[in-house]
Design a protein around this motif. Structure first.
Motif, PDB file in Angstrom:
ATOM      1  N   HIS A   1       0.954  -1.218   0.094  1.00  0.00           N
ATOM      2  CA  HIS A   1       0.017   0.053  -0.096  1.00  0.00           C
ATOM      3  C   HIS A   1       0.897   1.199  -0.041  1.00  0.00           C
ATOM      4  O   HIS A   1       1.457   1.583   1.218  1.00  0.00           O
TER       5      HIS A   1
ATOM      6  N   THR B   1       2.554   4.665  -2.918  1.00  0.00           N
ATOM      7  CA  THR B   1       2.220   5.682  -4.107  1.00  0.00           C
ATOM      8  C   THR B   1       3.506   5.621  -4.675  1.00  0.00           C
ATOM      9  O   THR B   1       4.538   6.154  -3.842  1.00  0.00           O
TER      10      THR B   1
ATOM     11  N   SER C   1      -2.717   4.439   6.106  1.00  0.00           N
ATOM     12  CA  SER C   1      -3.874   4.925   5.372  1.00  0.00           C
ATOM     13  C   SER C   1      -4.332   6.176   5.863  1.00  0.00           C
ATOM     14  O   SER C   1      -4.347   6.410   7.169  1.00  0.00           O
TER      15      SER C   1
ATOM     16  N   SER D   1      -1.085   9.877  -1.703  1.00  0.00           N
ATOM     17  CA  SER D   1      -1.541  10.269  -2.861  1.00  0.00           C
ATOM     18  C   SER D   1      -1.448  11.834  -3.200  1.00  0.00           C
ATOM     19  O   SER D   1      -0.868  12.291  -4.271  1.00  0.00           O
TER      20      SER D   1
ATOM     21  N   ASP E   1      -0.431   4.249  -7.721  1.00  0.00           N
ATOM     22  CA  ASP E   1      -1.303   4.613  -6.660  1.00  0.00           C
ATOM     23  C   ASP E   1      -2.017   3.648  -6.012  1.00  0.00           C
ATOM     24  O   ASP E   1      -2.692   2.828  -6.585  1.00  0.00           O
ATOM     25  N   ASP E   2      -1.692   3.508  -4.519  1.00  0.00           N
ATOM     26  CA  ASP E   2      -2.513   2.622  -3.959  1.00  0.00           C
ATOM     27  C   ASP E   2      -2.028   1.188  -3.772  1.00  0.00           C
ATOM     28  O   ASP E   2      -1.998   0.725  -2.660  1.00  0.00           O
ATOM     29  N   GLN E   3      -1.733   0.711  -4.811  1.00  0.00           N
ATOM     30  CA  GLN E   3      -1.207  -0.782  -4.982  1.00  0.00           C
ATOM     31  C   GLN E   3       0.111  -0.534  -5.830  1.00  0.00           C
ATOM     32  O   GLN E   3       0.012  -0.090  -6.977  1.00  0.00           O
TER      33      GLN E   3
END
Length: 149
Positions: A8, A10, A25, A30, A52-54
């Motif tokens: 997780h 970016t 989180s 991002s 992004d995110d993954q």
């Protein structure tokens, strides 16, 4: 061959420097990455989103390589705004992990030469950054002068 770990985070590139924004989180990974990309464009530097995110990590010739799952290529979620499409590249070497900084307390000044361990034995030099900094790329470039080369 084992599957690349999916973390997780970016990942972006500024010039030829890969920056992997990693943290809890809601930290603003991002938005910080997007702001750095916007600053880079204003400076006339090449910049692109990797993922992004993954972020899928792998190793190649001693480098940490970030790639993006195809289903989210070119997409970044800007919290409170939605998902937007950006210029992107499918993979890039990462040179620094950008991590949350601490504004006060004993961790206010991070240790010199800090290295962060990522998934599957990968590690990168760490750069600490506070959210809400008006010019995050300028702060990162002050700490690591090779960013944007």
């Amino acid at each position: 061959m084992s599957e690349a770990p999916n973390i997780h985070a970016t990942a972006i590139v500024v010039g030829r420097t890969g920056l992997l924004f990693s943290g809890p989180s809601g930290w603003g990974k991002s938005m910080l990455a997007f702001t750095c990309m916007t600053e880079a464009r204003r400076l006339g530097l090449f910049t692109a989103l990797v993922a992004d995110d993954q972020v899928l990590l792998s190793g190649e010739a001693g480098s940490v390589i970030a790639t993006c799952p195809p289903s989210i290529a070119g997409l970044i979620e800007l919290r409170g705004t939605g998902v937007v499409r950006l210029d992107h590249i499918p993979r890039a070497a990462m040179h620094y992990a950008v991590l949350p900084g601490s504004a006060s307390g004993e961790n206010r000044v991070p240790p010199e030469g800090e290295i962060v361990s990522l998934a599957a034995g990968f590690s990168l030099p760490a750069l600490r950054l506070l959210t809400g900094v008006p010019s995050p790329l300028a702060v990162l470039m002050a700490k690591a002068s090779d960013i944007g080369d």
